[in-house]
Motif scaffolding. Sequence first.
Motif, PDB file in Angstrom:
ATOM      1  N   UNK A  98      95.372   5.484  31.443  1.00  0.00           N
ATOM      2  CA  UNK A  98      95.058   6.554  32.389  1.00  0.00           C
ATOM      3  C   UNK A  98      96.222   7.520  32.479  1.00  0.00           C
ATOM      4  N   UNK A  99      96.055   8.568  33.279  1.00  0.00           N
ATOM      5  CA  UNK A  99      97.128   9.553  33.419  1.00  0.00           C
ATOM      6  C   UNK A  99      98.411   8.916  33.962  1.00  0.00           C
ATOM      7  N   UNK A 100      98.281   7.928  34.842  1.00  0.00           N
ATOM      8  CA  UNK A 100      99.486   7.275  35.377  1.00  0.00           C
ATOM      9  C   UNK A 100     100.217   6.465  34.299  1.00  0.00           C
ATOM     10  N   UNK A 101      99.451   5.856  33.399  1.00  0.00           N
ATOM     11  CA  UNK A 101     100.075   5.039  32.340  1.00  0.00           C
ATOM     12  C   UNK A 101     100.814   5.904  31.325  1.00  0.00           C
ATOM     13  N   UNK A 102     100.389   7.167  31.225  1.00  0.00           N
ATOM     14  CA  UNK A 102     101.001   8.060  30.226  1.00  0.00           C
ATOM     15  C   UNK A 102     102.258   8.739  30.767  1.00  0.00           C
ATOM     16  N   UNK A 103     102.533   8.555  32.053  1.00  0.00           N
ATOM     17  CA  UNK A 103     103.718   9.203  32.628  1.00  0.00           C
ATOM     18  C   UNK A 103     104.988   8.626  32.011  1.00  0.00           C
ATOM     19  N   UNK A 104     106.013   9.429  31.961  1.00  0.00           N
ATOM     20  CA  UNK A 104     107.330   8.962  31.496  1.00  0.00           C
ATOM     21  C   UNK A 104     107.283   8.313  30.113  1.00  0.00           C
ATOM     22  N   UNK A 105     106.519   8.891  29.235  1.00  0.00           N
ATOM     23  CA  UNK A 105     106.364   8.372  27.863  1.00  0.00           C
ATOM     24  C   UNK A 105     105.716   6.990  27.844  1.00  0.00           C
ATOM     25  N   UNK A 106     105.026   6.680  28.912  1.00  0.00           N
ATOM     26  CA  UNK A 106     104.408   5.356  29.027  1.00  0.00           C
ATOM     27  C   UNK A 106     103.357   5.076  27.974  1.00  0.00           C
ATOM     28  N   UNK A 107     102.820   6.140  27.357  1.00  0.00           N
ATOM     29  CA  UNK A 107     101.779   5.905  26.336  1.00  0.00           C
ATOM     30  C   UNK A 107     102.315   5.063  25.177  1.00  0.00           C
ATOM     31  N   UNK A 108     103.635   5.191  24.900  1.00  0.00           N
ATOM     32  CA  UNK A 108     104.219   4.365  23.830  1.00  0.00           C
ATOM     33  C   UNK A 108     104.235   2.898  24.239  1.00  0.00           C
ATOM     34  N   UNK A 109     104.551   2.660  25.517  1.00  0.00           N
ATOM     35  CA  UNK A 109     104.566   1.283  26.021  1.00  0.00           C
ATOM     36  C   UNK A 109     103.157   0.709  26.031  1.00  0.00           C
ATOM     37  N   UNK A 116      88.687   5.703  24.398  1.00  0.00           N
ATOM     38  CA  UNK A 116      89.395   6.929  24.044  1.00  0.00           C
ATOM     39  C   UNK A 116      90.529   7.190  25.035  1.00  0.00           C
ATOM     40  N   UNK A 117      91.637   7.668  24.495  1.00  0.00           N
ATOM     41  CA  UNK A 117      92.777   8.037  25.344  1.00  0.00           C
ATOM     42  C   UNK A 117      92.594   9.490  25.786  1.00  0.00           C
ATOM     43  N   UNK A 118      92.292   9.688  27.066  1.00  0.00           N
ATOM     44  CA  UNK A 118      92.078  11.058  27.573  1.00  0.00           C
ATOM     45  C   UNK A 118      93.315  11.591  28.295  1.00  0.00           C
ATOM     46  N   UNK A 119      94.419  10.843  28.245  1.00  0.00           N
ATOM     47  CA  UNK A 119      95.603  11.260  29.012  1.00  0.00           C
ATOM     48  C   UNK A 119      96.398  12.338  28.284  1.00  0.00           C
ATOM     49  N   UNK A 120      97.150  13.094  29.077  1.00  0.00           N
ATOM     50  CA  UNK A 120      98.068  14.111  28.565  1.00  0.00           C
ATOM     51  C   UNK A 120      99.432  13.799  29.185  1.00  0.00           C
ATOM     52  N   UNK A 121     100.518  14.061  28.466  1.00  0.00           N
ATOM     53  CA  UNK A 121     101.828  13.684  29.009  1.00  0.00           C
ATOM     54  C   UNK A 121     102.117  14.326  30.372  1.00  0.00           C
ATOM     55  N   UNK A 122     102.343  13.505  31.354  1.00  0.00           N
ATOM     56  CA  UNK A 122     102.736  13.947  32.700  1.00  0.00           C
ATOM     57  C   UNK A 122     101.787  14.976  33.317  1.00  0.00           C
ATOM     58  N   UNK A 123     100.528  14.875  32.981  1.00  0.00           N
ATOM     59  CA  UNK A 123      99.511  15.751  33.571  1.00  0.00           C
ATOM     60  C   UNK A 123      98.448  14.892  34.248  1.00  0.00           C
ATOM     61  N   UNK A 124      97.829  15.465  35.257  1.00  0.00           N
ATOM     62  CA  UNK A 124      96.797  14.718  35.987  1.00  0.00           C
ATOM     63  C   UNK A 124      95.428  14.835  35.311  1.00  0.00           C
ATOM     64  N   UNK A 125      95.175  16.014  34.726  1.00  0.00           N
ATOM     65  CA  UNK A 125      93.871  16.225  34.107  1.00  0.00           C
ATOM     66  C   UNK A 125      93.805  15.567  32.730  1.00  0.00           C
ATOM     67  N   UNK A 126      92.601  15.492  32.186  1.00  0.00           N
ATOM     68  CA  UNK A 126      92.439  14.805  30.902  1.00  0.00           C
ATOM     69  C   UNK A 126      91.878  15.715  29.818  1.00  0.00           C
ATOM     70  N   UNK A 127      91.899  15.225  28.585  1.00  0.00           N
ATOM     71  CA  UNK A 127      91.409  16.010  27.457  1.00  0.00           C
ATOM     72  C   UNK A 127      91.061  15.060  26.309  1.00  0.00           C
ATOM     73  N   UNK A 128      89.990  15.371  25.618  1.00  0.00           N
ATOM     74  CA  UNK A 128      89.617  14.584  24.428  1.00  0.00           C
ATOM     75  C   UNK A 128      89.934  15.371  23.161  1.00  0.00           C
ATOM     76  N   UNK A 129      89.445  16.601  23.077  1.00  0.00           N
ATOM     77  CA  UNK A 129      89.826  17.465  21.949  1.00  0.00           C
ATOM     78  C   UNK A 129      88.966  17.289  20.703  1.00  0.00           C
TER      79      UNK A 129
END
Length: 249
Positions: free
Chosen positions: A71-82, A104-117
Amino acid sequence: MKIAHISDLHVKCEWYEDRLGNNLVKYLNAQKPDLLIITGDLTDYGYYAEYKRAYSFLELIEVEKRVVVPGNHDARNEGYELFEEFFGTRMPYYEDEYMVIIGMDSSLPDREEGHIGRKGYKFLRETLKDKGDKLKIVALHHHVVPIPATGSDLAILTDAGNLMKVVDELGVELVLTGHKHKAWVWKLNETYYVTAGTATTRRLKAKDYPSFYMLYLEDEKNIRMEKVNTETLKVEEVYTLNFEEGKER
Ligand SMILES: [Fe+2]
Ligand SMILES: [Fe+2]
């Protein structure tokens, strides 16, 4: 086949409650789902220490197969790598003779909104095009359709319309999401958009309660879905999700 859909655990954050976490584990270990789907926000800030706690918590749930997306919280602080370190991939996949599930990963770095692309739509098209009559499920964190009574909708999937068109074209039956901390179900054309609430926290809207879903695949045309209150472990609502008449799966 029994599937549990949980979301927005935010393990050990300020609004997380051990009692709710324990209740969730107790219920799931008694129900023994075949598959656990988690639609993101396992942590609050994506910190390593939080990932370790969230991972340890999930280890308590006895289930063989898991589909987990960030989720967006997990992607904060480069958390997506973790996230990848702990859960292997941000794009999990499950398939058996009856169904296919794409995470699907809809998170964006340090953003609240999401995106698939565009790459995401291409991936969905290529992956689902020859799955015939199998039940098709897409799981992502961000809600795709606005959820009522949740304030201004600034943190939705920014390309929701595009994803919905792809989902419609491909005959996806279920889109599972979280993020808004409010459980809700919309049906648009032949697709159910199911948003799970927060399972284990008090980050709630007004007097809402923490909850999660249990899905029981009864036959090829029906899923019975129960919304379970994590506080009382009572089933608060039962939905019957009906799919296209006569479609063989
Ligand atoms: Fe959340
Ligand atoms: Fe979120």
